[in-house]
Design a protein around this motif. Sequence first.
Motif, mmCIF file in Angstrom:
data_model
loop_
_atom_site.group_PDB
_atom_site.id
_atom_site.type_symbol
_atom_site.label_atom_id
_atom_site.label_comp_id
_atom_site.label_asym_id
_atom_site.label_seq_id
_atom_site.Cartn_x
_atom_site.Cartn_y
_atom_site.Cartn_z
ATOM 1 N N ALA A 90 17.242 46.414 14.752
ATOM 2 C CA ALA A 90 16.975 44.982 14.535
ATOM 3 C C ALA A 90 18.053 44.087 15.121
ATOM 4 N N ASN A 119 17.805 41.893 20.591
ATOM 5 C CA ASN A 119 16.822 40.821 20.783
ATOM 6 C C ASN A 119 15.427 41.428 20.944
ATOM 7 N N PRO A 120 14.447 41.039 20.100
ATOM 8 C CA PRO A 120 13.096 41.610 20.222
ATOM 9 C C PRO A 120 12.440 41.343 21.572
ATOM 10 N N ILE A 167 8.723 41.440 16.970
ATOM 11 C CA ILE A 167 9.301 40.202 16.430
ATOM 12 C C ILE A 167 9.145 40.165 14.905
ATOM 13 N N MET A 177 11.525 42.954 13.252
ATOM 14 C CA MET A 177 12.951 42.728 13.453
ATOM 15 C C MET A 177 13.425 41.384 12.908
ATOM 16 N N SER A 178 12.488 40.529 12.497
ATOM 17 C CA SER A 178 12.853 39.264 11.862
ATOM 18 C C SER A 178 12.636 39.306 10.354
ATOM 19 N N HIS A 199 9.810 40.423 8.596
ATOM 20 C CA HIS A 199 8.456 40.081 8.121
ATOM 21 C C HIS A 199 7.553 41.323 8.149
ATOM 22 N N GLU A 223 11.269 42.924 0.399
ATOM 23 C CA GLU A 223 10.816 41.596 0.812
ATOM 24 C C GLU A 223 10.133 40.888 -0.359
#
Length: 307
Positions: A29, A32-33, A90, A93-94, A96, A263
């Motif tokens: 992570a 950069n995705p 994205i 790795m962010s 979500h 999460e």
Amino acid sequence: MKQTRAGLGYGLGAYLLWGTFPFYFGLIAMVNPLEVVPWRVGATLVFCAILATLTRRWRQVALILRNPRLLGWFALSALLLYANWQIFVIGVMSGHVIETSLGYFINPLFTILIGVVVRGERLTRLQWIAVGIAAVGVVIAAVAYGSFPWIALGLAVSFGLYGAVHKHAGESVDGITGLTIETLTTAPIAAVQMAVVASVTGLAAYTHGTGILLLVLLSGVMTAIPLILFGESARRLPLSYLGFLQFLTPILGFLYGFFVMHEDVSPGRWVGFVAVWIALVILIIDMVIQLRRSPGAQLATGPIPLD
């Protein structure tokens, strides 16, 4: 029966491996995705080239490259797959992961809508109820998120369309050949994206140590194996079987996001998820009813071929 058993084995392998992706890409992570996906495409292409050489598939690859119509279908499926990869990476790795799982829970229902819009198929009463409940669930989830759940819907739309187009293009093409063509057609896009990232932020995959770099490069193998298994499974199984199997991936993703990544799931988000799960239960009941009525039927819950 032998083909069915083989198809089930390939399909289980594909969807179980896809279920581990949130954990795998969570390990890298810090990269950069927008850089990860070009590395992923390049590594996948190298791995496919090795497999194509060892299994003597280059003649089949050349035949498709000389067939504009078939190549066009594979190019379209490749673009959809590339978009799906980028949105997924994205999302994971962010932080979500649970939203990515929502996208793959929605996917079977979106696939049904593809059948209605593209093929003019008619839905049963239970299918319409399932789609309606899922739509309400997505709206509730969007309100609970406080923003449009573009990751979930982007994954559902891109993978639903990818499955439909790939099924149409690759039904007579083996998994290794199909994936080799798809990665060949997206390699130029990946190269341009890599060049842009390098000029704007610089490449960082190799700045976090050898272990992270190896994981980034091995993402090509991790990507290729389940896609090849999926291609082989799609050639052998009715669409209804694929529809059942594809629920494995979002279940694993949700469990990882909730129990491992911890999460947050607000009450409103729970309502949205439960609505989608109820819709899926209704959909499965409808599938079982149809299979009992017509055991050989191919239902609209797996990837739907486009004519």
